[in-house]
Every structure is written in structure tokens, then in C-alpha cells.
Write a protein that holds these residues in place. Structure first.
Motif, short mmCIF file in Angstrom:
data_model
loop_
_atom_site.label_atom_id
_atom_site.label_comp_id
_atom_site.label_asym_id
_atom_site.label_seq_id
_atom_site.Cartn_x
_atom_site.Cartn_y
_atom_site.Cartn_z
N GLU A 45 0.47 -5.85 16.35
CA GLU A 45 -0.78 -5.19 15.97
C GLU A 45 -0.74 -4.78 14.50
O GLU A 45 -1.75 -4.89 13.78
N LEU A 46 0.42 -4.30 14.05
CA LEU A 46 0.55 -3.88 12.66
C LEU A 46 0.43 -5.06 11.72
O LEU A 46 -0.26 -4.97 10.69
N MET A 47 1.06 -6.17 12.03
CA MET A 47 0.95 -7.37 11.19
C MET A 47 -0.49 -7.84 11.10
O MET A 47 -0.99 -8.19 10.03
N ALA A 48 -1.18 -7.85 12.24
CA ALA A 48 -2.59 -8.27 12.26
C ALA A 48 -3.44 -7.32 11.43
O ALA A 48 -4.33 -7.75 10.68
N ALA A 49 -3.15 -6.02 11.52
CA ALA A 49 -3.93 -5.04 10.76
C ALA A 49 -3.71 -5.21 9.27
O ALA A 49 -4.65 -5.07 8.47
N SER A 52 -6.59 -7.09 3.96
CA SER A 52 -6.13 -7.71 2.71
C SER A 52 -7.03 -7.40 1.53
O SER A 52 -6.61 -7.52 0.38
N SER A 53 -8.26 -7.01 1.78
CA SER A 53 -9.20 -6.71 0.68
C SER A 53 -9.07 -5.28 0.17
O SER A 53 -9.82 -4.86 -0.71
N ALA A 54 -8.11 -4.51 0.70
CA ALA A 54 -7.98 -3.10 0.33
C ALA A 54 -7.45 -2.90 -1.07
O ALA A 54 -7.55 -1.80 -1.62
N VAL A 90 -3.05 -1.88 1.05
CA VAL A 90 -3.30 -2.72 2.22
C VAL A 90 -2.55 -2.16 3.43
O VAL A 90 -3.11 -2.00 4.52
N VAL A 91 -1.26 -1.84 3.23
CA VAL A 91 -0.45 -1.31 4.33
C VAL A 91 -0.95 0.07 4.75
O VAL A 91 -1.06 0.36 5.95
N CYS A 92 -1.28 0.90 3.79
CA CYS A 92 -1.79 2.25 4.10
C CYS A 92 -3.05 2.16 4.96
O CYS A 92 -3.15 2.84 5.99
N ASN A 93 -4.00 1.34 4.56
CA ASN A 93 -5.23 1.18 5.32
C ASN A 93 -4.96 0.66 6.72
O ASN A 93 -5.57 1.10 7.70
N ALA A 94 -4.04 -0.29 6.83
CA ALA A 94 -3.70 -0.86 8.14
C ALA A 94 -3.13 0.21 9.06
O ALA A 94 -3.50 0.30 10.24
N GLU A 138 2.62 -13.48 3.64
CA GLU A 138 1.52 -14.41 3.90
C GLU A 138 0.36 -14.18 2.94
O GLU A 138 -0.29 -15.13 2.49
N LEU A 139 0.10 -12.91 2.62
CA LEU A 139 -1.02 -12.59 1.74
C LEU A 139 -0.70 -12.87 0.28
O LEU A 139 -1.59 -13.24 -0.49
#
Length: 203
Positions: free
Chosen positions: A82-86, A91-93, A99-103, A150-151
Motif C-alpha cells: 500500500e505504501l509503495m502504491a501511495a 508522484s506529482s507532490a 512525495v513520501v510525506c504525502n503518501a 521507479e519514479l
């Protein structure tokens, strides 16, 4: 003209059904065990009681879990995918740390239920389970790093992205500790926001 041969069952479909049944049974065992842990206490709950509550045999229990300890650590460790998907979805954060914080903030709403708070408390209250749970954070860290790779696929960025994953999961750990210390009175997302705000202020 000969009748067409009957279509054979798709092996992948059959495998999918088996996997779904396995997940459902695992979830049923986990749910039954967690309710017993929360109502009776972890140490007082026996494997036979868990099997009976889940409607399975003791032998079947060991097909899914090696011990009742595994139920707790598995429950708290199901979040990596779930974390990886989030991370990918956010990615636009902006920069990787944002990006990680928003996820994490978006996932935090799933951590606020009574069962998660109480289960995390059971784990943190046990030295043995607490040590095992530390490995889950390492799994989170690797999952975040892989999603960031990946990003941002350029190899020269890998070390810096790994560092982002490390400090981000460190911030998550501090946030979770504070959240549990205060009994989940405020949303976990608030603690995550504060942890990342403090992190950014220091770097």
C-alpha cells in the motif's frame, strides 16, 4: 464439422481463486486472533482458542502462521504494498521527500482504528515482538526506496533516494511512537506532518 473442443479452465484464473481463498482464510484467522488478544490478552490466548474462533483446525493454523506472534507482526506489516502504491500515486507532490510525506499522510487514515492502536500497543509492550517489528520498518524503507527508484530511475540518484527513504521512515517511526504515547487522541496524520516539518527544518 466437429464440435469445438470445450475450453479448458484458465490455470491463472484457478490460481487466482486459490490465492483469494487463502487470503480470506488468513484474514479470518488474523481477525479472530486479534479480537482474542484485545479481549483476553496476548499471553492468555491459546492457539486452540484462535483456531476454534476462526473455524479451522490447529493443523490448518500452522499452514498460515508459524506462531501467534506472527499474526501480530503480519498485521502490522501488511502496509508495504500500500505504501509503495501511495508513493507512486503521489508522484506529482514535488521533491522525493514531499512525495513520501504525502503518501504517508494519505495512508495514515487507515491506521487510526481501535484495533490498530491496540495491536501496536501490544507489540510495543513486548520486547520480543518489538524487536521483530523493527524489521517491518526496514521493509517499509526498502519499499519506499524501490518506489522512488521507479519514479526517478537515474542510477546516479539512487543513493540520495535511499537516504530519503531512510529519513522518511525514521520520521514515521517517531510519529507512530508519539501517536501511541498519546493513545491515538489525535489523528496519526498530524504527527506525521509534524515529524516531517521538524525533519525539513533540520536539513
Amino acid at each position: 464439422m466437429r464440435d469445438p473442443q470445450p475450453r479448458q479452465d484458465d490455470p491463472q484464473k484457478r490460481e487466482g481463486l486459490r490465492e483469494r481463498k487463502r487470503r480470506e482464510t488468513s484474514q479470518r484467522i488474523s481477525d479472530a486472533a486479534l479480537e482474542l488478544f484485545l479481549n483476553r490478552g496476548f499471553d492468555a490466548t491459546t492457539l486452540d482458542e484462535i483456531a476454534e474462533a476462526a473455524g479451522i483446525s490447529r493443523r490448518t493454523f500452522f499452514y498460515y502462521f508459524a506462531s501467534k506472534d506472527d499474526i501480530l507482526t503480519a498485521y502490522l506489516g501488511r502496509r508495504t504494498d500500500e505504501l509503495m502504491a501511495a508513493v507512486r500515486e503521489n508522484s506529482s507532490a514535488g521533491e522525493p521527500i514531499d512525495v513520501v510525506c504525502n503518501a504517508l499522510i494519505k495512508l495514515a487514515s487507515k491506521f487510526g482504528d481501535r484495533k490498530t492502536i491496540a495491536t501496536a500497543g501490544l507489540v510495543s509492550g513486548s520486547e520480543f515482538l518489538g524487536i521483530r517489528n523493527q524489521g517491518r520498518y526496514l521493509t517499509f524503507e526498502q519499499g519506499v526506496a524501490d518506489a522512488l527508484f521507479e519514479l526517478w530511475p537515474k542510477k546516479e540518484r539512487r543513493d540520495s533516494l535511499r537516504l530519503v527513504a531512510m529519513v522518511s521512515i525514521g520520521a514515521l517511526r517517531l510519529a507512530v511512537d508519539s501517536w501511541l504515547e498519546h493513545g491515538g487522541k489525535r489523528p496519526l496524520a498530524k504527527y506525521i506532518e509534524e515529524a516531517f516539518r521538524n525533519l525539513k527544518a533540520e536539513i
